[in-house]
Design a protein around this motif. Structure first.
Motif, short mmCIF file in Angstrom:
data_model
loop_
_atom_site.label_atom_id
_atom_site.label_comp_id
_atom_site.label_asym_id
_atom_site.label_seq_id
_atom_site.Cartn_x
_atom_site.Cartn_y
_atom_site.Cartn_z
N ASP A 3 0.73 -0.99 -0.03
CA ASP A 3 0.00 -0.01 0.01
C ASP A 3 0.90 1.32 0.10
O ASP A 3 0.26 2.29 -0.43
N LEU A 4 2.15 1.05 0.31
CA LEU A 4 3.12 2.25 0.49
C LEU A 4 4.42 1.63 0.21
O LEU A 4 4.89 0.69 0.72
N VAL A 5 5.32 2.41 -0.22
CA VAL A 5 6.75 2.20 -0.52
C VAL A 5 7.31 3.27 0.23
O VAL A 5 7.29 4.40 -0.39
N LEU A 6 8.32 2.93 1.00
CA LEU A 6 9.23 4.04 1.64
C LEU A 6 10.71 3.80 1.18
O LEU A 6 11.36 2.66 1.30
N VAL A 14 0.22 3.81 -6.49
CA VAL A 14 0.67 3.61 -4.79
C VAL A 14 1.37 4.58 -4.50
O VAL A 14 2.32 5.08 -5.08
N PRO A 15 1.20 4.88 -3.45
CA PRO A 15 2.23 6.26 -2.68
C PRO A 15 3.62 5.62 -2.61
O PRO A 15 3.70 4.66 -2.04
N VAL A 44 -0.25 9.99 4.21
CA VAL A 44 -0.28 9.31 2.73
C VAL A 44 -1.23 8.21 2.81
O VAL A 44 -1.99 8.12 1.73
N LEU A 45 -1.65 7.59 3.66
CA LEU A 45 -2.38 6.17 3.75
C LEU A 45 -3.96 6.62 3.75
O LEU A 45 -4.97 6.07 3.41
N ASN A 93 -0.06 10.87 -5.71
CA ASN A 93 -0.93 11.92 -4.87
C ASN A 93 -2.40 11.98 -5.05
O ASN A 93 -2.72 12.46 -6.31
N GLU A 94 -3.21 11.76 -4.08
CA GLU A 94 -4.58 11.50 -4.47
C GLU A 94 -5.36 13.07 -3.85
O GLU A 94 -5.15 13.54 -2.58
#
Lengths: 120, 659, 104
Positions: free
Chosen positions: A47-50, A76-77, A118-119, B163-164
């Motif tokens: 759901d997220l990549v850092l 996906v952020p 972000v989520l 970016n939403e």
């Protein structure tokens, strides 16, 4: 709870990020460089990549570019963990397709706040 | 989040940063010798990681310091600045300075010192431009209103970067009350719509006392991916900035806590282990468990011949697995000597430059592994030997030419495994020891009365005597009051020995022989009365049975015996340790000739029982330090035997003689 | 194809929106929606939508505008809470003509 991929060649930074996020109840996977992250991303749906910017083998920017070519990672952020306060570095990240950045140093609270942001 | 949770990563951070500094140093040196541009990236990455980590793990001074170096490197990396000797020199000093900072961090001391301050200024001066203070500036410019009108029109590609608008508007909603109006003027007809692009815009009325910076903060990642106008609808009067809250007191408390934490974390240092080694261990433990369950079946039932054979087989396996497990566990503590060797290229470069000598350093056997504890302690003696070799051994280019050698001297560091030992050699092709100068000095110092009849080896041994120094002028390199005697003592504390071979005009070789590990030693078990002592095998020269008349008492107490043309003092172990019911008559006991601290003595014991590997248990940790004893071990019958510290015993003997 | 009101109900096409209705699935949904214009009527089922983003709602807005232009009026069979919330945040509830929430 979200599935998050933490990418950094520094074990301490990666460990701190993973530790903090796991403590907050997230499902965290870790990768040491862009290439390993890419492999991990293909085999799972995060759901997220850092990701750190400067890494051996494959740097963060190349990784973002590659990730964005995968249909599953279109929106996906992806956040870059960066110390560069220069805007050009951030813009390079953005141009590569990154969602945003988290400027080092950050403490666990800042990390969690940004991830939460972000989520959504 | 608990602070203790983060402390574990702080220690990892320090360790990886020290590795990073080693990398920076070796890369800088390689760059100095004309290495390629990839090195600059490697150096930059190392500095970058340290900077980021330092700030995150509570070392802001280190972070801001590294920032200066990083900025400089960034210019080099991006081609804005050419790298030259001056910059490399500056960065090498930065590496040193950071090492010092990490050492102070581990000791819980203040990180900054005068050197760091000076260097920071030098680094800043080296930068062409000042550092832009963007973040601070933006915050100061912030104005405030209690109603805002925001026009937000994403560019088509914004969604692709993750970016939403949904998220952005939700963030705005957290600031105050929202009135969101969509704009569809750019929305194409359905068929023409590229569904992954964004063609909707918004006008958002935000009411609530909000700072402009808070709004721009929401959009900071999309500045370049949207058209954004933010208008203050209802401006409130500028509020005086609140006085800075006094933070001194809590900061001090924090520093104290951090210090306590750091001290706690440094008490037990850690070692990084490869997954392969761990997997090997797990396999072995698995084997042990299988063997154990097999042996378990012998608890019940009678043991006939067939089962006896199985039992013997099982016990054999148990023994093998135990031995392998022991070796594997020891292997975890084993690290390549490269980490020690790697500090020398830099040092050799600095010293030889300072002395105007040309030195080529050769490293051989860097992958030779030895115990981490030994590794940590072998550095200092080696530094001294290397300094000596450059300072005293190798000649200036002029002198070398005069003696028909090339301008550049060669210094070789070589490590290898020999039997159960690690042998480290420091050799040079310099002038070698000057026999006459050494003899003259030793006479002057009252160490000997005459050099006549002394073998070259015996003369060379003189340099290990306390208070001996041959340098005509004490240079700031070697002459720091640390002599070869200290080198020998340090090595012997590690259970090792130092010897020298030298040929005048050709060079010298210093050989350090070390045990592979400090955790296990090979020793002979000696009986003294009812007690058992372990004598380390590495120090044993020979054991001889003597006739009573071979040992002579000397004036002022003490006994001597002749061994290979040399008179050696006798140490009666029962005397030294006060054992009852021991053998006193020389002809009934055994004289074990041992070498420690560079001299030989005879240890008189009742007899030798056998050879064994002894697992060393620390007396200091379990009881207290005892002179002449380096530790204890547990024998097969469960009793405790003390391990004799030969060097310590020799020193005790020397003091007794002097008294 | 007959266009009498009697047949309309039978010919109505139901488009079930996916559970993960986001950037990764909008192209697929768009293809389904295009086919719906051929049907006498379209019904959107958003009851099963668990995740939704701007791209998805934008697609639905464009679809509704197109349908209206063609004289159609797609009905909602269901709207999940997630969808309703997202539409509210983006100010799109009206443009999407979301039905009033059912009393619980």
């Amino acid at each position: 709870m979200a599935k998050i991929l933490a990418v950094d060649d520094s074990a301490s930074m990666r460990g701190m990020v993973a530790f903090t996020l796991r403590n907050a109840g997230h499902d965290v996977s870790e990768a040491e460089n862009g290439q390993l992250a890419l492999d991990a991303a293909k085999g799972s749906s995060f759901d997220l990549v850092l990701a750190d910017v400067n890494m051996p083998v494959m740097d963060g920017l190349s990784m973002v570019r590659e990730l964005r070519t995968l249909p599953a990672y279109k929106g996906v952020p992806i956040l870059m963990l960066t110390t560069e306060s220069h805007t050009d570095k951030k813009m390079e990240g953005k141009a590569a397709g990154a969602t945003g950045w988290l400027v080092k140093p950050f403490d666990p609270e800042q990390l969690l706040a940004t991830v939460k942001r972000v989520l959504g | 989040m608990s602070k203790a949770g983060l402390a574990q990563f702080q220690q990892v951070f320090i360790e990886e940063s020290l590795e990073g500094l080693d990398t920076m140093e070796s890369s800088l040196l390689a760059l100095d010798e004309g290495g390629d541009g990839e090195l600059v990236h490697t150096i930059f990455r190392a500095a970058h990681s340290i900077k980021g980590g330092a700030a995150t793990f509570g070392f802001p001074e280190m972070s801001s310091f590294t920032h200066e170096a990083e900025s400089l490197l960034d210019e080099v990396r991006s081609g804005k600045r050419a790298i030259d000797g001056a910059i490399i020199e500056l960065l090498l000093r930065t590496v040193d300075c950071l090492r010092g900072m990490f050492a102070r961090a581990q000791a819980g001391e203040p990180l900054n010192d005068a050197v760091a301050e000076g260097l920071r200024n030098e680094l800043a001066a080296a930068m062409r431009r000042g550092v832009p203070a963007t973040a601070l500036q933006a915050r100061r410019d912030a104005d405030q209103a209690d109603a805002w009108s925001i026009r937000f029109r994403p560019h088509a590609g914004m969604l692709a970067s993750g970016n939403e608008p949904l998220r952005l508007i939700r963030e705005l909603a957290a600031l105050g009350k929202l009135q969101v109006t969509p704009e569809f003027d750019r929305l194409p007809a359905f068929a023409a719509l590229e569904p992954t692009e964004c063609h909707v815009g918004w006008t958002i009325e935000l009411s609530g006392p909000v700072k402009r910076a808070d709004i721009t903060g929401v959009f900071d990642w999309v500045e370049d991916e949207c058209d954004l106008t933010i208008e203050a609808k209802h401006v409130v009067a500028e509020v005086a900035a609140p006085a800075p809250t006094p933070v001194a007191a809590p900061a001090v408390a924090d520093a104290g806590a951090a210090r306590a934490q750091r001290e706690a974390s440094t008490e037990s240092s850690s070692v990084r282990v490869s997954i392969d080694k761990i997997d090997g261990l797990i396999n072995l433990v698995g084997e042990l468990v299988i063997t154990q369950s097999m042996l378990d079946t012998f608890r019940e039932g009678d043991i006939d011949a067939e089962r006896l054979a199985m039992l013997e087989h099982g016990l054999g396996q148990l023994a093998r697995h135990t031995r392998e497990l022991q070796e594997s566990v020891m292997g975890i503590r084993m690290l390549p000597i490269a980490s020690v060797f790697n500090r020398f290229p830099r040092m050799v470069r600095d010293i030889s430059q300072k002395l105007g000598k040309q030195v080529k350093l050769e490293l051989v056997g860097e992958q030779t592994e030895l115990d981490k504890t030994v590794l940590e302690k072998i550095g200092d003696p080696m530094v001294h030997l290397v300094r000596n070799a450059i300072d005293h051994g190798l000649e200036t280019p002029d002198k070398r030419r005069a003696s028909g050698k090339g301008d550049t001297g060669t210094l070789t560091l070589q490590a290898s495994h020999r039997g159960g030992n690690v042998v480290v050699e420091v050799s040079d092709d310099g002038a070698g020891l000057n026999r006459d100068a050494i003899v003259a000095k030793a006479i002057q110092r009252g160490i000997i009365s005459s050099g006549e009849g002394m073998s070259d080896d015996a003369v060379a041994e003189l340099i290990f005597q306390p208070g001996f120094s041959t340098a005509a002028v004490t240079t700031d390199l070697s002459g720091r009051g640390v002599g070869m005697d200290v080198v020998r003592r340090n090595v012997s504390d590690l259970g090792g020995t130092v010897t020298i071979r030298s040929t005048q005009g050709k060079g010298s070789v210093f050989t350090i022989t070390l045990p592979l590990t400090l955790a296990i030693i090979d020793g002979l078990t000696a009986a003294v009365g009812a007690e058992r002592y372990i004598v380390p095998l590495v120090s044993i020269v020979e054991s001889v049975q003597l006739k009573a008349e071979a040992v002579r008492s000397v004036v002022g107490g003490g006994e001597l015996f002749r061994f290979r043309g040399e008179y050696l003092p006798v140490i009666r172990l029962h005397d030294a340790f006060g054992c009852d019911k021991a053998i006193h008559a020389i002809e009934e006991g055994l004289m074990v000739v041992v070498e420690g601290d560079g001299s030989r003595v005879g240890l008189f014991v009742d007899g030798l029982i056998g050879q064994q590997q002894a697992v060393v248990k620390s007396l200091e940790a379990n009881y207290r330090r005892v002179q002449g004893v380096s530790g204890a071990t547990i024998l097969a019958d469960g009793s405790v035997a003390l391990i004799v510290d030969i060097a310590g015993l020799v020193r005790m003997q020397g003091r007794r003689k002097a008294a | 194809m007959g266009k009498t009101t009697g047949e309309a109900k039978a010919a109505a096409r139901v488009i079930a929106l996916p559970a993960d209705f986001r950037l990764g699935s909008v192209a697929q949904v768009k293809a389904e929606l295009i086919e719906a214009f051929d049907a006498a009527a379209a019904q959107l089922d958003g009851a099963g939508v668990e995740r939704v983003d701007t791209a998805a709602l934008q697609l639905l807005v464009a679809f509704r505008r197109e349908a209206t232009a063609r004289g159609q009026s797609p009905a909602w069979l269901g709207v999940s809470e997630v969808m309703r919330d997202a539409a509210g945040v983006l100010g799109l509830a009206q443009a999407l003509e979301l039905p009033a929430p059912m009393p619980a």
